[in-house]
Scaffold this active site. Structure first.
Site, PDB file in Angstrom:
ATOM      1  N   SER A 184     -59.053  91.270 100.684  1.00  0.00           N
ATOM      2  CA  SER A 184     -59.634  90.591  99.529  1.00  0.00           C
ATOM      3  C   SER A 184     -58.660  89.730  98.743  1.00  0.00           C
ATOM      4  O   SER A 184     -59.072  88.783  98.096  1.00  0.00           O
ATOM      5  CB  SER A 184     -60.248  91.627  98.587  1.00  0.00           C
ATOM      6  OG  SER A 184     -59.262  92.552  98.155  1.00  0.00           O
ATOM      7  N   HIS A 229     -65.744  91.658 102.402  1.00  0.00           N
ATOM      8  CA  HIS A 229     -65.510  90.222 102.211  1.00  0.00           C
ATOM      9  C   HIS A 229     -65.823  89.409 103.462  1.00  0.00           C
ATOM     10  O   HIS A 229     -65.613  88.205 103.476  1.00  0.00           O
ATOM     11  CB  HIS A 229     -64.064  89.973 101.773  1.00  0.00           C
ATOM     12  CG  HIS A 229     -63.802  90.431 100.371  1.00  0.00           C
ATOM     13  ND1 HIS A 229     -63.940  89.621  99.268  1.00  0.00           N
ATOM     14  CD2 HIS A 229     -63.450  91.654  99.892  1.00  0.00           C
ATOM     15  CE1 HIS A 229     -63.670  90.293  98.173  1.00  0.00           C
ATOM     16  NE2 HIS A 229     -63.369  91.541  98.521  1.00  0.00           N
ATOM     17  N   LYS A 255     -71.297  90.660  97.121  1.00  0.00           N
ATOM     18  CA  LYS A 255     -70.561  89.418  97.398  1.00  0.00           C
ATOM     19  C   LYS A 255     -71.501  88.425  98.090  1.00  0.00           C
ATOM     20  O   LYS A 255     -72.208  87.690  97.422  1.00  0.00           O
ATOM     21  CB  LYS A 255     -69.301  89.749  98.187  1.00  0.00           C
ATOM     22  CG  LYS A 255     -68.382  90.632  97.345  1.00  0.00           C
ATOM     23  CD  LYS A 255     -67.135  91.060  98.021  1.00  0.00           C
ATOM     24  CE  LYS A 255     -66.186  91.747  97.057  1.00  0.00           C
ATOM     25  NZ  LYS A 255     -66.729  92.957  96.420  1.00  0.00           N
TER      26      LYS A 255
END
Lengths: 80, 399
Positions: free
Chosen positions: B184, B212, B243
């Site tokens: 990340s 991610h 996300k």
């Protein structure tokens, strides 16, 4: 098998490069309290010990390690 | 005294207040789009949000959430094991399992609890967890709770990982390896093909956190393991809805039928209220969009490459390869803080990352790209970084 004294000697030499405060390093020296190692530096030291002795040091033992003597004892215990 | 240990943090917070630096906990007053908002009274381009596909503002997801709230109410008021399992939760789990092509899925209320809870439960006393040194805080929290022996391997260093498995001998069979798809902070991708080979050689199990990389990597957007062609070697995939899916929550999927039993042993699943139906509904819609609209992924990567090459051309210290996370490293604390402030003053919001949250002693200005950014917005971000050079806050690399 590495004995306690040889572990201690190795550690005292290894820690010299982190000795910003230029304290006398012996078995009673505190890694954080006296040498002021950051958490990142503690892990760097651990990695160098692991490479030298071909061992893996579990993170679980770190809360019990305060002094050079504590670390030397743990290395001795982990080194078959 | 009990609270003495917080003095260092109090001093840091005091310093931030004195400097009027709002890098941490900045208040968003208004969201204008997936990539623009009013933060602390200033209109800014949002370049530090992890909103990779821009779906937090997608009208279809918003409508799904609205309908679910009308139908189910605002919350479940209980855990999944009590009164908090709604048909929405079960449907999302079935859709996630189908998306990953595996038989089993669990949904969690947050990504943090998914990763922490799974790591804390899969391995226990007598087992070993081998985790990447740069693992996310949720992984470190989980392994600490597990009672397993916890060993770090050097970040993405497969030689180091193999060495540590060799040292374990027969215990390698009781070992859970933990890696992330995209890390990340710097946006680098784990060498999962090599990790999969090592995992097979030593008979360990592998957990990959695709927080991610879901919606970002792989032909179908399933993440780094798909991109590396090693999904069959992954025993547990964990991830987040907060996300690329624009909501909140997390998941674990697995081909192992035992996951259905593990479910009832994860305290972070049992002893917390389940996700609100509106969030589950928007996540379900977002997952459909992620699956059906690969052009979003292409747009994200176009923007990522544009930002990366622009910052690299300025001579800034970015990572080795383009990624939707582009971090600029600063060795100097003062320069990093001043740079964050100047970017903000010039209408660009990014993340300021300070040690120990950064993976080294360096400070980071962390940018995350979105499919929803326009080319013009990306160019404005690059221009703002050029301003840092003009102000002498960062020196371009001569190379």
């Amino acid at each position: 098998m590495a004995d306690y004294q040889s572990c201690l000697a190795f550690l005292c030499e290894l820690l010299q490069k982190y000795n910003r405060k230029r304290v006398m390093i012996n078995e009673n020296t505190g890694l954080v309290a006296d040498l002021g190692l950051s958490s990142l530096e503690v892990m760097e030291v651990i990695e160098q010990i692991e490479d030298h002795y071909d061992i893996s040091i579990p993170l679980n033992i770190l809360p019990d390690v305060n002094t050079v003597a504590d670390l030397a004892q743990k290395i001795r215990d982990l080194n078959p | 005294m009990l609270l003495d240990k917080f003095k260092e943090m109090a001093a840091f917070q005091s310093e931030l207040r004195d400097r009027k630096l709002k890098a941490f906990g900045a208040v968003t007053d208004e969201i204008l789009s997936a990539t623009e908002g009013v933060v602390e009274g200033r209109r800014v381009i949002l370049a530090g949000t992890n909103n990779y596909l821009g779906l937090s503002a997608d009208p279809r997801c918003i409508e799904a959430a609205r309908e679910a709230a009308s139908r189910w109410g605002t919350g479940t008021t209980g855990s999944r094991l009590a009164n908090g399992s709604f048909a929405e939760h079960q449907a999302l789990e079935a859709e996630l399992a189908a998306f990953y092509g595996v038989g089993h899925a669990i949904c969690f209320s947050t990504g943090y609890s998914a990763t922490m809870g799974t790591c804390a439960t899969l391995a226990g006393p007598g087992d070993v967890i081998l985790l990447d040194a740069d693992s996310h805080s949720s992984i470190y929290s989980g392994v600490k709770l597990s009672g397993a022996e916890v060993i770090r391997y050097r970040h993405s260093d497969t030689g180091d990982l193999a060495k540590r498995l060799r040292r374990l001998g027969d215990r390698a069979a009781n070992t859970l390896i933990v890696a992330e798809g995209i890390y990340s902070m710097l946006g680098d991708v784990a060498p999962l093909a090599e990790i999969a080979d090592i995992k097979r050689e030593y008979g360990a199990m592998l957990l990959v956190d695709e927080a991610h990389s879901l919606g970002v990597l792989g032909e179908r957007g399933r993440g780094a393991a798909e991109a590396a062609g090693v999904e069959d070697a992954v025993d547990f995939t964990v991830g987040t809805f907060s996300k690329s899916l624009g909501g909140i929550g997390g998941f674990c999927v697995s081909p192992h039928a035992e996951l259905e039993d593990v479910r009832y042993c994860i305290r972070a699943y049992i002893f917390t209220a389940s996700s609100t139906p509106s969030v589950v509904a928007s996540t379900r819609r977002a997952l459909q969009i992620l699956r059906d609209e690969p052009q979003l992924r292409e747009r994200l990567w176009d923007n990522a490459r544009r930002l990366y090459s622009g910052l690299k051309a300025l001579g800034l210290a970015v990572g080795p390869t383009p990624s939707p996370v582009v971090a600029v490293e600063f060795a100097d604390r003062e320069a990093a803080m001043a740079a964050w402030q100047q970017l903000f003053d010039n209408g660009v919001y990014v993340n300021l990352v300070v040690p120990p949250a950064s993976p080294s002693t360096n400070y980071l200005l962390r940018n995350s790209m979105s499919a929803a950014h326009s080319s013009e917005q990306v160019d404005r971000i690059i221009d703002a970084y050029r301003g840092l050079i003009d102000a002498g806050l960062v020196t371009p690399d001569a190379a």
